[in-house]
Scaffold this motif. Structure first.
Motif, PDB file in Angstrom:
ATOM      1  N   GLN A  27       0.895  -1.305  -0.082  1.00  0.00           N
ATOM      2  CA  GLN A  27      -0.077   0.268  -0.388  1.00  0.00           C
ATOM      3  C   GLN A  27       0.529   1.635   0.188  1.00  0.00           C
ATOM      4  N   THR A  30       2.816   2.087  -3.245  1.00  0.00           N
ATOM      5  CA  THR A  30       1.509   2.216  -4.425  1.00  0.00           C
ATOM      6  C   THR A  30       0.942   2.706  -4.560  1.00  0.00           C
ATOM      7  N   ARG A  31       0.930   4.078  -3.587  1.00  0.00           N
ATOM      8  CA  ARG A  31      -0.183   5.437  -2.925  1.00  0.00           C
ATOM      9  C   ARG A  31       0.067   6.046  -3.536  1.00  0.00           C
ATOM     10  N   ARG A  34      -2.022   4.762  -7.061  1.00  0.00           N
ATOM     11  CA  ARG A  34      -3.106   4.911  -6.642  1.00  0.00           C
ATOM     12  C   ARG A  34      -4.636   6.104  -6.047  1.00  0.00           C
ATOM     13  N   GLU A  87      -8.043   8.580  -2.721  1.00  0.00           N
ATOM     14  CA  GLU A  87      -6.943   7.578  -2.366  1.00  0.00           C
ATOM     15  C   GLU A  87      -8.185   5.765  -3.299  1.00  0.00           C
ATOM     16  N   ARG A  89      -8.628   1.527  -4.142  1.00  0.00           N
ATOM     17  CA  ARG A  89      -7.869   0.749  -3.646  1.00  0.00           C
ATOM     18  C   ARG A  89      -6.454   0.388  -4.455  1.00  0.00           C
ATOM     19  N   SER A  90      -6.981   0.359  -5.704  1.00  0.00           N
ATOM     20  CA  SER A  90      -5.387  -0.077  -7.119  1.00  0.00           C
ATOM     21  C   SER A  90      -5.363   0.309  -7.574  1.00  0.00           C
ATOM     22  N   VAL A  91      -4.527   0.436  -8.209  1.00  0.00           N
ATOM     23  CA  VAL A  91      -3.349   0.964  -9.287  1.00  0.00           C
ATOM     24  C   VAL A  91      -4.573   1.202 -10.501  1.00  0.00           C
ATOM     25  N   GLU A  93      -7.562   0.974 -10.496  1.00  0.00           N
ATOM     26  CA  GLU A  93      -8.712   2.042 -10.212  1.00  0.00           C
ATOM     27  C   GLU A  93      -9.002   3.234 -10.201  1.00  0.00           C
ATOM     28  N   ALA A  94      -7.977   3.483 -10.255  1.00  0.00           N
ATOM     29  CA  ALA A  94      -6.788   4.661 -10.236  1.00  0.00           C
ATOM     30  C   ALA A  94      -7.110   5.256 -11.145  1.00  0.00           C
TER      31      ALA A  94
END
Length: 367
Positions: A27, A30-31, A34, A87, A89-91, A93-94
């Motif tokens: 997390q 990858t923040r 994300r 923010e 949940r996942s790259v 989705e971002a």
């Protein structure tokens, strides 16, 4: 010597350092990929409303790829500067959320961007960096594949449109400043009715500020237009050149004229300076004029009805001196307006304008 420096878990061999849980490390790493930046938030926005909104629209467009549940896991808002970091949940989705740039949140379009700490090369190793091409953006009022015509800094938000305005009427209003490269009147996906706002981009980008300055604040019925660059919130940029402002003021005057009755295309055409009240008194003369109007008007398309109000003895008769031509479609009425406006008829120069269909249907000829 320093027994509390690195607390050891039970059974952990001496000399080993504690290890962060794999999930927490992932997390943290990858923040940056994300999170998305959301700018131009209204003052009423809060963490909960932003989280709920983006979770709902992500589900609506099919952007959730990390399983069931909400896509948004955290929101930080800077109320003073009206932006948030959202923010996911996942790259992946971002990246899908990046397709939501320009979406309307609580009545205003918001910017959706990558945050300043986003590292493209690192993010590319963590997951997709572009939105999925299969997102159902139309479900939330955005136009799929509009990047070629409706993206970029010169995209204009047009709000406060009367709901009864058709796509053709809004386009005609905007095109008084020049041809459009992209246009989208946002509609309710269930009813197909206008939501009262649109986006556009002009082919000649130099008219962007001119159109915004001229149209913003104009009253249309009981509504007031809000027209600005879509990616700059409520802060309309000041044109750099005085000549642009001067041109805008000229366009405002033109625009107000255009917004008077007769500017919006309808199926009914009103002609003035064609006949005088005296010419309508005699029955034979009246029938001759009616026949002439049917013949002239029928040259441009399917003519449904011709109305020429006549004077009444000892009574005011609305619309006397006007000729009304009702066509089967707007296209025919538009051709007739182009063909008849400015023509000589009985020595007079004809003025042809569109007439409100509802007033015509109710016999109100004095608008």
């Amino acid at each position: 010597m320093f027994p509390t420096m690195f607390p050891l878990a039970t059974g952990q061999p001496f000399g080993a350092l504690p290890v962060m849980p794999v999930q927490a490390m992932t997390q943290q790493a990858t923040r940056h990929a994300r999170r998305v930046y959301v700018g131009g938030l209204p003052p009423t926005a809060n963490e909960q409303s932003v989280a709920t909104f983006f979770s709902q629209v992500m589900a609506a467009i099919g952007g959730n790829t990390a399983g069931p549940g909400d896509a948004v896991v955290n929101v930080y808002i800077n109320h003073e500067k009206k932006f948030a970091f959202v923010e996911m949940r996942s790259v992946e989705e971002a990246s899908n959320a990046m397709a939501l740039d320009g979406i309307i949140f609580e009545g205003a379009p918001v910017k959706v961007r990558r945050p300043s700490d986003y590292n493209p090369s690192l993010a590319a190793t963590l997951g997709p960096s572009q939105p999925s091409p299969n997102l159902n953006l139309a479900a939330v009022g955005l136009t799929p594949g509009s990047a070629g015509g409706l993206e970029g800094p010169d995209r204009i938000f047009v709000g406060g449109l009367p709901y009864y305005f058709t796509e053709a009427q809004v386009r005609e209003l905007l095109e008084s400043f020049g041809p459009l490269r992209g246009f989208d009147l946002v509609k309710d996906r269930e009813t197909g009715n206008s939501k009262g706002y649109a986006f556009c981009v002009y082919q000649d980008l130099s008219v962007t500020d001119i159109a915004c300055a001229a149209l913003n604040g104009i009253k249309m019925g009981d509504k007031t237009l809000t027209v600005r660059r879509a990616n700059q919130g409520t802060n309309q940029p000041k044109p750099e050149q005085e000549s642009v402002l001067l041109h805008a003021q000229q366009q405002i005057a033109l625009q107000k004229l255009m917004l008077q009755p007769g500017a919006v295309s309808t199926k009914v055409l009103c002609l003035t300076q064609v006949v005088t009240p005296e010419e309508l008194i005699n029955d034979e003369d009246y029938e001759d004029i009616m026949e002439d109007m049917r013949g002239e008007g029928g040259k441009f398309g399917a003519l449904v009805n011709v109305v020429i109000p006549r004077p009444r003895p000892n009574e005011a008769a609305p619309g006397v001196g006007k000729v009304f031509l009702e066509y089967a479609d707007i296209e025919s009425a538009t051709k007739a307006r182009s063909g008849l406006n400015g023509r000589k008829f009985g020595g007079n120069q004809v003025i042809a304008v569109f007439y409100p269909e509802n007033k015509f249907a109710q016999g109100e000829y004095d608008a």
